[in-house]
Design a protein around this motif. Sequence first.
Motif, PDB file in Angstrom:
ATOM      1  N   ALA A 129      -4.723  19.435  -9.792  1.00  0.00           N
ATOM      2  CA  ALA A 129      -5.852  20.305 -10.122  1.00  0.00           C
ATOM      3  C   ALA A 129      -7.181  19.635  -9.759  1.00  0.00           C
ATOM      4  CB  ALA A 129      -5.813  20.662 -11.605  1.00  0.00           C
ATOM      5  N   GLU A 130      -7.287  18.328 -10.009  1.00  0.00           N
ATOM      6  CA  GLU A 130      -8.515  17.584  -9.662  1.00  0.00           C
ATOM      7  C   GLU A 130      -8.706  17.543  -8.157  1.00  0.00           C
ATOM      8  OE1 GLU A 130     -11.036  16.492 -11.590  1.00  0.00           O
ATOM      9  OE2 GLU A 130      -9.878  17.553 -13.117  1.00  0.00           O
ATOM     10  N   MET A 131      -7.603  17.347  -7.456  1.00  0.00           N
ATOM     11  CA  MET A 131      -7.666  17.320  -5.987  1.00  0.00           C
ATOM     12  C   MET A 131      -8.111  18.683  -5.444  1.00  0.00           C
ATOM     13  SD  MET A 131      -7.318  15.013  -3.926  1.00  0.00           S
ATOM     14  CE  MET A 131      -7.144  13.277  -4.112  1.00  0.00           C
ATOM     15  N   GLU A 176       0.834  -1.195   0.000  1.00  0.00           N
ATOM     16  CA  GLU A 176       0.000   0.000   0.000  1.00  0.00           C
ATOM     17  C   GLU A 176       0.872   1.249   0.000  1.00  0.00           C
ATOM     18  OE1 GLU A 176      -4.034   0.611   2.005  1.00  0.00           O
ATOM     19  OE2 GLU A 176      -2.612   1.533   3.375  1.00  0.00           O
ATOM     20  N   THR A 177       0.472   2.225  -0.787  1.00  0.00           N
ATOM     21  CA  THR A 177       1.230   3.470  -0.866  1.00  0.00           C
ATOM     22  C   THR A 177       0.782   4.412   0.251  1.00  0.00           C
ATOM     23  OG1 THR A 177      -0.433   4.420  -2.319  1.00  0.00           O
ATOM     24  CG2 THR A 177       1.405   3.277  -3.379  1.00  0.00           C
ATOM     25  N   GLU A 178       1.586   5.450   0.468  1.00  0.00           N
ATOM     26  CA  GLU A 178       1.218   6.464   1.458  1.00  0.00           C
ATOM     27  C   GLU A 178      -0.091   7.138   1.024  1.00  0.00           C
ATOM     28  OE1 GLU A 178       4.363   9.319   2.058  1.00  0.00           O
ATOM     29  OE2 GLU A 178       3.219  10.353   3.609  1.00  0.00           O
ATOM     30  N   LYS A 225      -3.925   7.334   2.909  1.00  0.00           N
ATOM     31  CA  LYS A 225      -4.755   8.543   3.112  1.00  0.00           C
ATOM     32  C   LYS A 225      -6.148   8.316   2.511  1.00  0.00           C
ATOM     33  CE  LYS A 225      -1.113  11.064   4.410  1.00  0.00           C
ATOM     34  NZ  LYS A 225      -0.815  10.831   5.817  1.00  0.00           N
ATOM     35  N   MET A 226      -6.154   7.674   1.346  1.00  0.00           N
ATOM     36  CA  MET A 226      -7.419   7.411   0.646  1.00  0.00           C
ATOM     37  C   MET A 226      -8.311   6.474   1.462  1.00  0.00           C
ATOM     38  SD  MET A 226      -7.878   8.796  -2.417  1.00  0.00           S
ATOM     39  CE  MET A 226      -6.927  10.097  -3.172  1.00  0.00           C
ATOM     40  N   GLU A 227      -7.689   5.477   2.080  1.00  0.00           N
ATOM     41  CA  GLU A 227      -8.454   4.540   2.932  1.00  0.00           C
ATOM     42  C   GLU A 227      -9.170   5.311   4.039  1.00  0.00           C
ATOM     43  OE1 GLU A 227      -9.058   1.428   2.639  1.00  0.00           O
ATOM     44  OE2 GLU A 227      -7.505   0.602   1.323  1.00  0.00           O
TER      45      GLU A 227
END
Length: 141
Positions: A92-94, A23-25, A29-31
Amino acid sequence: MKFRALLTTLALAVLAGPLAADETELGAKMEKMGGAFRALRRQISDASKNADSLAKLAVIRQNAEASAKLDPAMTKDIPAAKQKEFVARYQAEMKKFLELTGKVEAALKANNNAEAAKLVNQLADAQKAGHKEFKKEDKKK
Ligand code: HEM
């Protein structure tokens, strides 16, 4: 049998170790956003839960702010010459996503749950679009 249970636990730990390391950092955060967002969607129309909804939204916002500073794992898979533009588009989407969370917050503070519910659907749309474009596994589909 206790020994068997111990062996099973050990085997699971050995198997789960490398999975977790995968799992990435950003994924972590997404989790966290995922847990808060599920709860938020369930209760967004319930005005009696607005204080808790604002707390859930704060979790989403904080993790989205941290996510905006990280590069998607997919960045490494695209040609070097295009990576900068890819990351700029992701950021930009974020940023748009974060602006939407601000609008949900304002609607909740105004006790306008109908508006908040509409905006939460837009957050879900932004999630879908964001994953389609920037998340490795979803891109393949
Ligand atoms: C309500 C909003 C969102 C929720 C609940 C959410 C949730 C998640 C979850 C649960 C994962 C899987 C994490 C894992 O790998 O274990 C994930 C991954 C990912 N999400 Fe989101 N997400 C949201 C919005 C977005 C947006 C708006 C973008 C992009 C603009 C985005 C980009 C990504 C990327 C790139 C990954 C893959 C992780 C990586 O590349 O390292 N997500 N998301």
